[in-house]
Design a protein around this motif. Sequence first.
Motif, PDB file in Angstrom:
ATOM      1  N   GLU A 142       0.699  10.839  12.161  1.00 60.49           N
ATOM      2  CA  GLU A 142      -0.592  10.458  12.740  1.00 60.49           C
ATOM      3  C   GLU A 142      -1.123   9.192  12.090  1.00 60.49           C
ATOM      4  O   GLU A 142      -1.652   8.297  12.769  1.00 60.49           O
ATOM      5  CB  GLU A 142      -1.595  11.604  12.576  1.00 60.49           C
ATOM      6  N   THR A 143      -0.965   9.100  10.775  1.00 58.43           N
ATOM      7  CA  THR A 143      -1.413   7.895  10.063  1.00 58.43           C
ATOM      8  C   THR A 143      -0.606   6.683  10.512  1.00 58.43           C
ATOM      9  O   THR A 143      -1.149   5.588  10.714  1.00 58.43           O
ATOM     10  CB  THR A 143      -1.251   8.093   8.545  1.00 58.43           C
ATOM     11  N   LEU A 144       0.684   6.881  10.683  1.00 59.86           N
ATOM     12  CA  LEU A 144       1.552   5.792  11.145  1.00 59.86           C
ATOM     13  C   LEU A 144       1.073   5.262  12.496  1.00 59.86           C
ATOM     14  O   LEU A 144       0.978   4.040  12.695  1.00 59.86           O
ATOM     15  CB  LEU A 144       3.000   6.305  11.255  1.00 59.86           C
ATOM     16  N   THR A 145       0.772   6.164  13.411  1.00 58.67           N
ATOM     17  CA  THR A 145       0.333   5.743  14.741  1.00 58.67           C
ATOM     18  C   THR A 145      -0.936   4.899  14.658  1.00 58.67           C
ATOM     19  O   THR A 145      -1.062   3.860  15.322  1.00 58.67           O
ATOM     20  CB  THR A 145       0.084   6.976  15.628  1.00 58.67           C
ATOM     21  N   ARG A 146      -1.891   5.301  13.798  1.00 58.03           N
ATOM     22  CA  ARG A 146      -3.166   4.576  13.710  1.00 58.03           C
ATOM     23  C   ARG A 146      -2.986   3.244  12.974  1.00 58.03           C
ATOM     24  O   ARG A 146      -3.665   2.265  13.306  1.00 58.03           O
ATOM     25  CB  ARG A 146      -4.202   5.457  13.016  1.00 58.03           C
ATOM     26  N   ILE A 147      -2.100   3.215  11.997  1.00 57.15           N
ATOM     27  CA  ILE A 147      -1.819   1.933  11.324  1.00 57.15           C
ATOM     28  C   ILE A 147      -1.237   0.941  12.325  1.00 57.15           C
ATOM     29  O   ILE A 147      -1.602  -0.239  12.350  1.00 57.15           O
ATOM     30  CB  ILE A 147      -0.850   2.143  10.141  1.00 57.15           C
ATOM     31  N   LYS A 148      -0.335   1.413  13.165  1.00 54.52           N
ATOM     32  CA  LYS A 148       0.293   0.524  14.157  1.00 54.52           C
ATOM     33  C   LYS A 148      -0.713   0.030  15.186  1.00 54.52           C
ATOM     34  O   LYS A 148      -0.562  -1.061  15.748  1.00 54.52           O
ATOM     35  CB  LYS A 148       1.455   1.246  14.854  1.00 54.52           C
ATOM     36  N   GLU A 149      -1.758   0.843  15.449  1.00 53.31           N
ATOM     37  CA  GLU A 149      -2.810   0.372  16.351  1.00 53.31           C
ATOM     38  C   GLU A 149      -3.579  -0.786  15.724  1.00 53.31           C
ATOM     39  O   GLU A 149      -3.996  -1.724  16.419  1.00 53.31           O
ATOM     40  CB  GLU A 149      -3.761   1.521  16.684  1.00 53.31           C
ATOM     41  N   THR A 183      -4.526   8.399  -1.287  1.00 57.35           N
ATOM     42  CA  THR A 183      -4.007   9.772  -1.349  1.00 57.35           C
ATOM     43  C   THR A 183      -4.100  10.499  -0.012  1.00 57.35           C
ATOM     44  O   THR A 183      -3.693  11.660   0.088  1.00 57.35           O
ATOM     45  CB  THR A 183      -4.776  10.584  -2.406  1.00 57.35           C
ATOM     46  N   ASN A 184      -4.644   9.836   1.008  1.00 63.11           N
ATOM     47  CA  ASN A 184      -4.745  10.472   2.321  1.00 63.11           C
ATOM     48  C   ASN A 184      -4.801   9.402   3.409  1.00 63.11           C
ATOM     49  O   ASN A 184      -5.051   8.223   3.129  1.00 63.11           O
ATOM     50  CB  ASN A 184      -5.965  11.396   2.400  1.00 63.11           C
ATOM     51  N   GLY A 185      -4.607   9.844   4.635  1.00 62.77           N
ATOM     52  CA  GLY A 185      -4.511   8.911   5.746  1.00 62.77           C
ATOM     53  C   GLY A 185      -5.801   8.171   6.025  1.00 62.77           C
ATOM     54  O   GLY A 185      -5.790   6.973   6.339  1.00 62.77           O
ATOM     55  N   ARG A 186      -6.958   8.849   5.898  1.00 66.99           N
ATOM     56  CA  ARG A 186      -8.224   8.194   6.241  1.00 66.99           C
ATOM     57  C   ARG A 186      -8.552   7.076   5.252  1.00 66.99           C
ATOM     58  O   ARG A 186      -8.989   5.995   5.652  1.00 66.99           O
ATOM     59  CB  ARG A 186      -9.356   9.232   6.293  1.00 66.99           C
ATOM     60  N   ASP A 187      -8.343   7.344   3.953  1.00 70.85           N
ATOM     61  CA  ASP A 187      -8.567   6.281   2.964  1.00 70.85           C
ATOM     62  C   ASP A 187      -7.609   5.113   3.209  1.00 70.85           C
ATOM     63  O   ASP A 187      -7.982   3.944   3.049  1.00 70.85           O
ATOM     64  CB  ASP A 187      -8.364   6.822   1.548  1.00 70.85           C
ATOM     65  N   LEU A 207       0.861  -1.178   0.000  1.00 66.67           N
ATOM     66  CA  LEU A 207       0.000   0.000   0.000  1.00 66.67           C
ATOM     67  C   LEU A 207       0.893   1.221   0.000  1.00 66.67           C
ATOM     68  O   LEU A 207       1.742   1.383   0.892  1.00 66.67           O
ATOM     69  CB  LEU A 207      -0.903   0.014   1.235  1.00 66.67           C
ATOM     70  N   TRP A 208       0.716   2.092  -1.028  1.00 67.75           N
ATOM     71  CA  TRP A 208       1.521   3.320  -1.113  1.00 67.75           C
ATOM     72  C   TRP A 208       0.599   4.497  -0.837  1.00 67.75           C
ATOM     73  O   TRP A 208      -0.383   4.726  -1.564  1.00 67.75           O
ATOM     74  CB  TRP A 208       2.162   3.453  -2.494  1.00 67.75           C
ATOM     75  N   ILE A 209       0.910   5.260   0.200  1.00 68.20           N
ATOM     76  CA  ILE A 209       0.070   6.380   0.635  1.00 68.20           C
ATOM     77  C   ILE A 209       0.816   7.677   0.356  1.00 68.20           C
ATOM     78  O   ILE A 209       1.876   7.936   0.941  1.00 68.20           O
ATOM     79  CB  ILE A 209      -0.241   6.276   2.143  1.00 68.20           C
ATOM     80  N   ASP A 210       0.256   8.503  -0.533  1.00 68.10           N
ATOM     81  CA  ASP A 210       0.909   9.767  -0.892  1.00 68.10           C
ATOM     82  C   ASP A 210      -0.132  10.665  -1.535  1.00 68.10           C
ATOM     83  O   ASP A 210      -0.899  10.227  -2.411  1.00 68.10           O
ATOM     84  CB  ASP A 210       2.069   9.525  -1.867  1.00 68.10           C
ATOM     85  N   ASP A 211      -0.193  11.935  -1.118  1.00 68.49           N
ATOM     86  CA  ASP A 211      -1.183  12.840  -1.701  1.00 68.49           C
ATOM     87  C   ASP A 211      -0.835  13.225  -3.135  1.00 68.49           C
ATOM     88  O   ASP A 211      -1.663  13.804  -3.841  1.00 68.49           O
ATOM     89  CB  ASP A 211      -1.333  14.089  -0.819  1.00 68.49           C
ATOM     90  N   MET A 225       1.446  15.068   4.443  1.00 65.99           N
ATOM     91  CA  MET A 225       0.155  14.986   3.758  1.00 65.99           C
ATOM     92  C   MET A 225      -0.841  15.912   4.444  1.00 65.99           C
ATOM     93  O   MET A 225      -0.764  16.133   5.649  1.00 65.99           O
ATOM     94  CB  MET A 225      -0.386  13.547   3.791  1.00 65.99           C
ATOM     95  N   PRO A 226      -1.816  16.455   3.691  1.00 66.26           N
ATOM     96  CA  PRO A 226      -2.890  17.237   4.318  1.00 66.26           C
ATOM     97  C   PRO A 226      -3.814  16.321   5.107  1.00 66.26           C
ATOM     98  O   PRO A 226      -3.842  15.108   4.892  1.00 66.26           O
ATOM     99  CB  PRO A 226      -3.611  17.864   3.114  1.00 66.26           C
ATOM    100  N   GLY A 227      -4.576  16.896   6.020  1.00 69.60           N
ATOM    101  CA  GLY A 227      -5.451  16.066   6.844  1.00 69.60           C
ATOM    102  C   GLY A 227      -4.617  15.335   7.882  1.00 69.60           C
ATOM    103  O   GLY A 227      -3.800  15.946   8.593  1.00 69.60           O
ATOM    104  N   LEU A 228      -4.798  14.033   7.966  1.00 67.72           N
ATOM    105  CA  LEU A 228      -3.947  13.244   8.855  1.00 67.72           C
ATOM    106  C   LEU A 228      -2.512  13.272   8.347  1.00 67.72           C
ATOM    107  O   LEU A 228      -2.242  12.934   7.191  1.00 67.72           O
ATOM    108  CB  LEU A 228      -4.431  11.788   8.904  1.00 67.72           C
TER     109      LEU A 228
END
Length: 540
Positions: free
Chosen positions: A65-72, A35-39, A8-12, A58-61
């Motif tokens: 912040e995205t890293l922390t939630r992925i690790k959860e 393209t964003n953390g929530r998606d 999975l590649w996440i980049d705006d 990235m804008p938004g998350l």
Amino acid sequence: MAKNGTLLWIDDEIELLRAHILFLKGKEYEVDTATNGRDALDRCRERSYDLILLDENMPGLTGLETLTRIKELHPTLPVVMVTKSEEEDIMNQAIGAKIADYLIKPVNPNQILLILKKNIHKKDIITETVNTSYQQNMGRIAMQINDAATHEDWVEVYKTLVHWELELEHADNNMSEMLRMQKAEANNLFARYIRRNYEGWFGALNFPRGEASGPRGTSVTPPREERGGDQPLMSPHLFRDRIFPLLDQKEKVVLIVFDNFRYDQWKVISHELSGGFSFDEELYYSILPTATQYARNAIFSGLMPNKIAEMFPDLWVDEDEEEGKNLNEAPLIQTQIDRYRRRDTFSYHKINDAQGAERLVTQFHQFAGYDLNVVVVNFIDLLSHARTESKTLRELAADEAAYRSVTATWFRHSPLRELFDLLAESDYKVVITTDHGSIRVNSPVKVVGDRKVNTNLRYKLGKNLSYNAREVYEIKDPRKVLLPAPNVSTAYIFAWGDSFFAYPNNYNHYVSYYRDTFQHGGISMEEMIVPLVTLTPKKR
């Protein structure tokens, strides 16, 4: 499903990365994008990934912040941070959040491929490389085994086999089985070497003769010709040849004796200690029987067992006596110091459980009052015996690799680890050794004896033993190898390789109960060739 993995590649600005994504698909990776953390988090909930590439800005998350939630959601999923920034604070936060790696933009395809190999395919690549390397070395190892003719040769053989045992720990079963066969063949030839040479190691000049040549400060290490041409360093030599010379150099010494400690177990524990110490590592030979009563008493007294029994009968306990066989270790150390006309002061500690280790840590400051501090640690021997009795422990330590792992886990979380942390900050010389090792037994050998025969599965002594002489190493005159003979007709027999002694009565139950257990007392590289390591704190 992708052959090499799902990413999975996440980049705006994902459209700018299409060339990289096509490159990865050409390498047989499946690549999802967001393209964003929530998606990205929604995708992580919907399916599993082998690795995530995550833009830091990235804008938004944000990326962090995205890293922390992925690790959860997936604590062990490797995440590679892709960033334009090399600011130390951002990198510290990312590393603290347990990123697997990071890339600095602009990235190139080969960098990405290297990251994937490192984080997804590392185990497979290492396994393939190790398997290939072992296959290429099998012939050389076989020649080394067949050509071994001296005790030094057998030490090198054993080092080689342990090296490959550790390397192949996670390799495919075929290679591990080939190594197991080579090790079994080596142990058979090693036993033949011991049977031919062991008695010859015990000439009149080979062992301490009851007194030293001078006071403290005078070397007590005899010239090589006085120790015998092909006689290895053995249990009674350790104080004379390794501990006393350190004390003569005005070193403060801590001697730690792990009961029943194999060389491969030392190798895994050494990783825990390498940050605080440098090592001077060697191997020495335990005397026969490779059992605590004989080998450890020989270390502490500097004498062979028959000499202990003759010179200090109140400190030697015969096999048929119910008294504990290792209750007189501190007095035996004192006899050796006295015999060499030395004035060393020493403390003695025996650690049987975590509470004992904790007490020792609290008493560490008292070490400074002695020239020598001796610590005996019984856990590994207790583990070996408990494994025989406990089905649960047998499953936890199912084979040599698991046995090593349990040993390493115990050490990592034991209060003894704290003791070594204190020693790493000190000026002590630390010597780690053991009295003997152990081997996993599999092959029963029938033996018949009376009720007075000892219970050890790897050696027997008595006056009415019946056995097949071709299956054992027999010593009909114990005086030749400086062992006590309670009776004129006492004989010793030793098992070799992976064999163990079983009585004909209730034979099948006995064999089933003890097969695949770790035992000691006999002849094998694992039991006889054991670690002797001098540790120097790196702060010195």
